[in-house]
Write a protein that holds these residues in place. Structure first.
Motif, mmCIF file in Angstrom:
data_model
loop_
_atom_site.group_PDB
_atom_site.id
_atom_site.type_symbol
_atom_site.label_atom_id
_atom_site.label_comp_id
_atom_site.label_asym_id
_atom_site.label_seq_id
_atom_site.Cartn_x
_atom_site.Cartn_y
_atom_site.Cartn_z
ATOM 1 N N GLN A 289 0.833 -1.205 0.000
ATOM 2 C CA GLN A 289 0.000 0.000 0.000
ATOM 3 C C GLN A 289 0.868 1.254 0.000
ATOM 4 N N LYS B 117 1.374 4.079 -3.150
ATOM 5 C CA LYS B 117 1.173 5.511 -2.913
ATOM 6 C C LYS B 117 2.421 6.295 -3.288
ATOM 7 N N GLN C 216 -3.686 1.072 -6.225
ATOM 8 C CA GLN C 216 -3.408 0.016 -5.264
ATOM 9 C C GLN C 216 -3.487 -1.357 -5.925
#
Length: 226
Positions: free
Chosen positions: A71, A75, A81
């Motif tokens: 995750q 980012k 994702q």
């Protein structure tokens, strides 16, 4: 070019995806300093066996941690994702052999953008690109003709490309690989060293003696932001 980064990557490895995106994003800057980047498809399963390593999902603690790490990586690298598909992990030998064929047959940009689609289809669309019919559909989206698709899939079954993937994988092992992405880096002095993972590029830039802006914390001065 005075320096080179050889990147050994597999479509089954999401961290290979992040590294490929990052190196492509920075290729122009790297080339301005005389550093070449080349991507080499390898078989991560063979690297694990050859090095004695085990996939992270086979160790419960690593598997649990990877939920957070993926995750954060998505980012940081600016990608959607990842959704781990039910069919994961795949046997990546067929698509990886196809990528070697495409690399040898077509311009660099076409090879690399096609390669990136392997990760996108598997981790974002959850399509099993180890299946020939699914890989054929992927190739169609990159405007490969039916004849070109057939030739690519046939090449993956040939002794030449079976041996080519084995050779790439063995080269990575000979250069110390125990996972992917694995990098073999030559600096301007002709010295060579290995690097591992998608989060050690600052070490690589230092080794290549490149000017770069490191991650820095911005001090809170209490002033309002405009």
């Amino acid at each position: 070019m005075s320096g080179k980064i050889d990147a050994y990557v597999d479509c089954v490895s999401p961290y290979s995806f992040y590294a490929t995106l990052y190196l492509r994003k920075n290729r122009k800057a790297l080339e301005s300093h005389g550093v070449e980047v080349e991507f080499h498809p390898v078989f991560l399963g063979g690297i694990n066996v050859g090095s004695g390593n085990k996939p992270p999902w086979t160790l419960l603690a690593k598997a649990n941690y990877s939920k957070f790490d993926t995750q954060r990586a998505c980012k940081y690298f600016g990608v959607p994702q990842i959704k781990t598909p039910d069919f994961f992990p795949i046997l990546s030998v067929m698509p990886q052999r196809c990528m070697i064929y495409i690399k040898r047959t077509y311009p660099r940009e076409r090879f690399e953008t096609t390669f990136l689609s392997l990760w996108e289809w598997m981790y974002h669309k959850n399509i099993d690109i180890s299946k020939p019919e699914q890989l054929a559909e992927l190739l169609k989206t990159h405007n490969y003709s039916d004849h070109e698709i057939k030739a690519t899939l046939e090449a993956a079954k040939s002794p030449e490309y079976k041996e080519a993937l084995t050779a790439n994988t063995q080269t990575a092992l000979d250069r110390g690989a125990y996972g992917a992405p694995w990098f073999w880096v030559r600096n301007k002095e002709g010295k060579e060293e290995p690097f591992f993972g998608s989060d050690r590029f600052a070490f690589m830039w230092q080794y290549l003696d490149l000017p770069f802006q490191d991650v820095a914390i911005v001090e809170n001065t209490g002033k309002a932001r405009l």
